[in-house]
Design a protein around this motif. Structure first.
Motif, PDB file in Angstrom:
ATOM      1  N   GLU A   1     -16.540 -41.741  13.379  1.00  0.00           N
ATOM      2  CA  GLU A   1     -16.213 -41.815  12.330  1.00  0.00           C
ATOM      3  C   GLU A   1     -15.245 -42.829  12.262  1.00  0.00           C
ATOM      4  O   GLU A   1     -15.416 -44.518  11.943  1.00  0.00           O
ATOM      5  N   MET A   2     -13.961 -42.177  13.181  1.00  0.00           N
ATOM      6  CA  MET A   2     -12.714 -43.027  13.234  1.00  0.00           C
ATOM      7  C   MET A   2     -13.121 -44.381  14.229  1.00  0.00           C
ATOM      8  O   MET A   2     -12.367 -45.175  13.717  1.00  0.00           O
ATOM      9  N   ARG A   3     -13.642 -44.195  15.102  1.00  0.00           N
ATOM     10  CA  ARG A   3     -14.117 -44.508  15.971  1.00  0.00           C
ATOM     11  C   ARG A   3     -14.910 -47.002  15.243  1.00  0.00           C
ATOM     12  O   ARG A   3     -14.619 -47.132  15.545  1.00  0.00           O
ATOM     13  N   ALA A   4     -15.703 -45.537  14.662  1.00  0.00           N
ATOM     14  CA  ALA A   4     -16.583 -47.295  13.665  1.00  0.00           C
ATOM     15  C   ALA A   4     -15.810 -47.508  13.150  1.00  0.00           C
ATOM     16  O   ALA A   4     -15.461 -48.687  12.650  1.00  0.00           O
ATOM     17  N   GLU A   5     -14.514 -46.768  11.897  1.00  0.00           N
ATOM     18  CA  GLU A   5     -14.062 -47.718  11.129  1.00  0.00           C
ATOM     19  C   GLU A   5     -12.894 -48.745  11.087  1.00  0.00           C
ATOM     20  O   GLU A   5     -12.702 -49.850  11.416  1.00  0.00           O
ATOM     21  N   LEU A   6     -12.859 -48.435  12.437  1.00  0.00           N
ATOM     22  CA  LEU A   6     -11.422 -49.252  13.316  1.00  0.00           C
ATOM     23  C   LEU A   6     -12.297 -50.384  14.078  1.00  0.00           C
ATOM     24  O   LEU A   6     -11.573 -51.311  14.765  1.00  0.00           O
TER      25      LEU A   6
ATOM     26  N   TRP B   1      -8.056 -44.573   6.702  1.00  0.00           N
ATOM     27  CA  TRP B   1      -8.349 -43.643   6.789  1.00  0.00           C
ATOM     28  C   TRP B   1      -9.169 -42.342   6.325  1.00  0.00           C
ATOM     29  O   TRP B   1      -8.463 -41.469   5.293  1.00  0.00           O
ATOM     30  N   THR B   2      -9.270 -42.820   7.577  1.00  0.00           N
ATOM     31  CA  THR B   2     -10.128 -41.636   8.386  1.00  0.00           C
ATOM     32  C   THR B   2      -9.230 -40.647   8.599  1.00  0.00           C
ATOM     33  O   THR B   2      -9.116 -39.592   8.718  1.00  0.00           O
ATOM     34  N   LEU B   3      -8.425 -41.330   9.464  1.00  0.00           N
ATOM     35  CA  LEU B   3      -6.999 -40.547  10.372  1.00  0.00           C
ATOM     36  C   LEU B   3      -5.904 -40.211   8.619  1.00  0.00           C
ATOM     37  O   LEU B   3      -5.924 -38.116   8.792  1.00  0.00           O
ATOM     38  N   LYS B   4      -5.805 -40.182   7.722  1.00  0.00           N
ATOM     39  CA  LYS B   4      -5.531 -39.551   6.609  1.00  0.00           C
ATOM     40  C   LYS B   4      -6.293 -37.854   5.869  1.00  0.00           C
ATOM     41  O   LYS B   4      -5.652 -37.159   5.465  1.00  0.00           O
TER      42      LYS B   4
ATOM     43  N   ARG C   1     -18.774 -41.455   3.182  1.00  0.00           N
ATOM     44  CA  ARG C   1     -18.993 -39.755   2.872  1.00  0.00           C
ATOM     45  C   ARG C   1     -19.298 -38.961   3.283  1.00  0.00           C
ATOM     46  O   ARG C   1     -19.032 -37.768   3.497  1.00  0.00           O
ATOM     47  N   ARG C   2     -19.407 -39.782   4.985  1.00  0.00           N
ATOM     48  CA  ARG C   2     -20.121 -37.957   5.918  1.00  0.00           C
ATOM     49  C   ARG C   2     -18.443 -37.575   5.882  1.00  0.00           C
ATOM     50  O   ARG C   2     -18.659 -36.856   6.417  1.00  0.00           O
ATOM     51  N   VAL C   3     -17.710 -38.649   6.306  1.00  0.00           N
ATOM     52  CA  VAL C   3     -16.353 -38.161   6.268  1.00  0.00           C
ATOM     53  C   VAL C   3     -15.833 -36.502   5.139  1.00  0.00           C
ATOM     54  O   VAL C   3     -15.308 -35.794   6.281  1.00  0.00           O
ATOM     55  N   ARG C   4     -16.093 -37.226   4.281  1.00  0.00           N
ATOM     56  CA  ARG C   4     -15.051 -36.548   3.398  1.00  0.00           C
ATOM     57  C   ARG C   4     -16.305 -34.906   3.406  1.00  0.00           C
ATOM     58  O   ARG C   4     -15.933 -33.689   3.573  1.00  0.00           O
ATOM     59  N   ALA C   5     -17.573 -34.826   4.132  1.00  0.00           N
ATOM     60  CA  ALA C   5     -18.647 -34.165   3.943  1.00  0.00           C
ATOM     61  C   ALA C   5     -17.739 -33.121   4.870  1.00  0.00           C
ATOM     62  O   ALA C   5     -17.900 -32.059   5.449  1.00  0.00           O
ATOM     63  N   ALA C   6     -17.430 -34.019   6.065  1.00  0.00           N
ATOM     64  CA  ALA C   6     -16.782 -33.488   7.712  1.00  0.00           C
ATOM     65  C   ALA C   6     -15.223 -32.667   7.425  1.00  0.00           C
ATOM     66  O   ALA C   6     -14.725 -31.008   7.639  1.00  0.00           O
ATOM     67  N   VAL C   7     -14.473 -33.224   6.615  1.00  0.00           N
ATOM     68  CA  VAL C   7     -13.520 -32.838   6.767  1.00  0.00           C
ATOM     69  C   VAL C   7     -13.610 -31.329   5.521  1.00  0.00           C
ATOM     70  O   VAL C   7     -12.664 -30.616   5.989  1.00  0.00           O
ATOM     71  N   ALA C   8     -14.562 -31.460   4.449  1.00  0.00           N
ATOM     72  CA  ALA C   8     -14.574 -30.141   3.656  1.00  0.00           C
ATOM     73  C   ALA C   8     -14.949 -28.742   4.431  1.00  0.00           C
ATOM     74  O   ALA C   8     -14.693 -28.076   4.882  1.00  0.00           O
ATOM     75  N   VAL C   9     -15.270 -29.655   5.612  1.00  0.00           N
ATOM     76  CA  VAL C   9     -16.515 -28.073   6.317  1.00  0.00           C
ATOM     77  C   VAL C   9     -15.019 -27.815   7.571  1.00  0.00           C
ATOM     78  O   VAL C   9     -14.111 -26.344   7.291  1.00  0.00           O
TER      79      VAL C   9
END
Ligand code: HEM
Length: 452
Positions: free
Chosen positions: A180-185, A82-85, A202-210
């Motif tokens: 977060e991707m490492r943790a997800e896997l 999901w994070t990679l996407k 939520r953390r991923v979304r915030a990072a991707v927004a930046v």
């Protein structure tokens, strides 16, 4: 002794698995050892199952080439994260079929050898600056130091000049997404449907927004030709200038996705290859001596340039051997479609087929004394020829790594620049590799710098 004849896929055997879970726990506990065991105990094709999903490990080079060569035809790539996407959107890395073909044709020219040549000076400049900051006796975290270096290079080659504070914010956001991707896997995140909200997501979304805001700002400034629009020779400008066979460009959103993909796919993979190289060189003073002998002879104290890449044979073989023992991408899975075959026999549709540079690169049939670090096994006059496709850290076929040339040149130039000036004495102990998306040491690898 001639290698035994290949096993037909239909006769594949496998270890007994648990009802419902199959081999989920054995794979989850230690996938590297699991694949080696499957290879040794069940041969060229080994059946197993990941939970309810039927799987097949392919271990013979010609079958690996046949399998990876058929991705986009009778096999398809699998969406795992999901994070990679969120991070790379619908880029070449995640697309399929006609969309993938179009994107690949638009992105590939951006990292052709001629373009890579243009980035070589930046690579060497960044490595020299890193070495300028190093002191004899200083303690470093090898992985962090290499990641910092490849991160700076990717930001400069992608976006041109120094981004200053924006560069730091971008780098920090990318680091959060990758963590977060490492943790997800490693966790249950992998099995959660996309709509489930979690703190990590939520953390991923915030990072991707930046990342989104900053990359779109850079794209807009290039499109409008405003301040900071670059000199037209960074990767972002090249992506914007790329045209398909009908003369169509990538849209700004597509350029954003491809730029972030080049960054995400190219930065940690290369720094990890370098980290393992330093570890192996530290354990083999003879290999380090032969490497520096070549650097002294070819470069005679000057920094390396793109033109030196072919001449730095020992440097290239050192990296090749390090990526044999510790391939940054340790497995490449894909799912069989109807009509898939391997070795002339059908593979049931829906089967997840896996191949693993880790287990294939340590197969004693192709690599005598497989765990020994021997860069000289790649010399032209080596006594044991390595079969084609027995070494495939970048994959094989039309979906193989798009940035292989970039990575190979970058790793060689960085190793040459740094090893000319320093030796890294890695602390005693054998690091345990952790197979996340990338094969990194489980614990930080600490070393003491020794000026040469
Ligand atoms: C040592 C460094 C690297 C390693 C070991 C590596 C390995 C790989 C592997 C194994 C694949 C999948 C191949 C397959 O499915 O058959 C891949 C795909 C890819 N790599 Fe790399 N890579 C490295 C560096 C880079 C760099 C520097 C870039 C970009 C500048 C890059 C961009 C990509 C892209 C875009 C794909 C997806 C290609 C597609 O699906 O068509 N990689 N890489």
């Amino acid at each position: 002794m001639a290698p035994a004849a290949p096993t037909p896929v239909l006769d594949a055997s496998g270890p007994p698995g648990l009802p419902l879970f199959g081999h989920l726990f054995a794979f989850g506990r230690d996938p590297l050892a699991f694949f080696v065991r499957l290879r040794d105990e069940h041969g060229d094709f080994a059946r197993w199952s990941l939970g309810p999903y039927r799987s097949l490990l392919v271990s013979r080079p010609e079958h690996i080439a046949e399998f990876l060569g058929a991705v986009e035809d009778t096999f398809e790539v699998i969406d795992i994260s999901w994070t990679l996407k969120q991070l790379v959107g619908d880029s070449v890395l995640r697309s399929r079929g006609a969309e993938w073909r179009r994107k690949r044709s638009l992105v590939q020219p951006v990292v052709r050898p001629r373009q890579v040549r243009a980035y070589a000076a930046t690579m060497v400049e960044c490595a020299s600056a890193q070495a300028d900051g190093w002191r004899d006796g200083q303690r470093i975290d090898v992985q962090a130091e290499m990641a910092d270096l490849t991160q700076r290079i990717v930001v400069r080659t992608l976006f041109g000049g120094d981004l200053g504070d924006d560069g730091r914010a971008l780098g920090a956001a990318m680091a959060v997404a990758q963590r977060e991707m490492r943790a997800e896997l490693r966790g249950v995140g992998l099995f959660l449907p996309g709509w489930v909200p979690t703190v990590r997501r939520r953390r991923v979304r915030a990072a991707v927004a930046v990342i989104d805001a900053e990359v779109h700002r850079l794209i807009d400034s290039r499109l409008n030709g405003g301040a900071g629009s670059g000199h037209g020779d960074d990767l972002l400008s090249r992506l914007l200038a790329s045209r398909d066979t009908e003369g169509r460009p990538l849209s700004p959103k597509e350029v954003r996705d491809e730029a972030v993909t080049l960054w995400a796919a190219g930065h940690e993979t290369t720094s990890t290859a370098l980290t393992w190289s330093w570890y192996l060189l530290s354990r083999s003073p003879e290999a380090f001596a032969r490497l520096t002998e070549e650097l002294d002879l070819v470069l005679d104290g000057r920094p390396p340039a793109y033109e030196d890449y072919e001449r730095l044979v020992r440097t290239r073989h050192t990296l090749k051997e390090a990526m044999r023992l510790y391939p940054p991408v340790w497995t490449v899975p894909a799912r069989a479609r109807a009509g898939a075959t391997l070795g002339g026999a059908p593979v049931p549709a829906g089967t997840t087929v896996w191949c693993s540079p880790w287990s294939a690169h340590r197969d004693p049939r192709w690599f005598p004394d497989p765990t020994a670090f021997r860069p000289e096994r790649w010399d032209d006059d080596a006594p044991h020829a390595v079969p084609e496709h027995a070494w495939f850290p970048f994959g094989v076929g039309q979906r193989a790594c798009l940035g292989a040339r970039f990575a190979l040149v970058e790793a060689a130039l960085l190793l040459a620049t740094l090893a000319q000036r320093f030796r890294l004495a890695v602390d005693p102990g054998e690091p345990v590799p952790r197979p996340g998306i990338i094969l990194q040491p489980t614990e930080p690898l600490h070393a003491t710098l020794r000026a040469r």
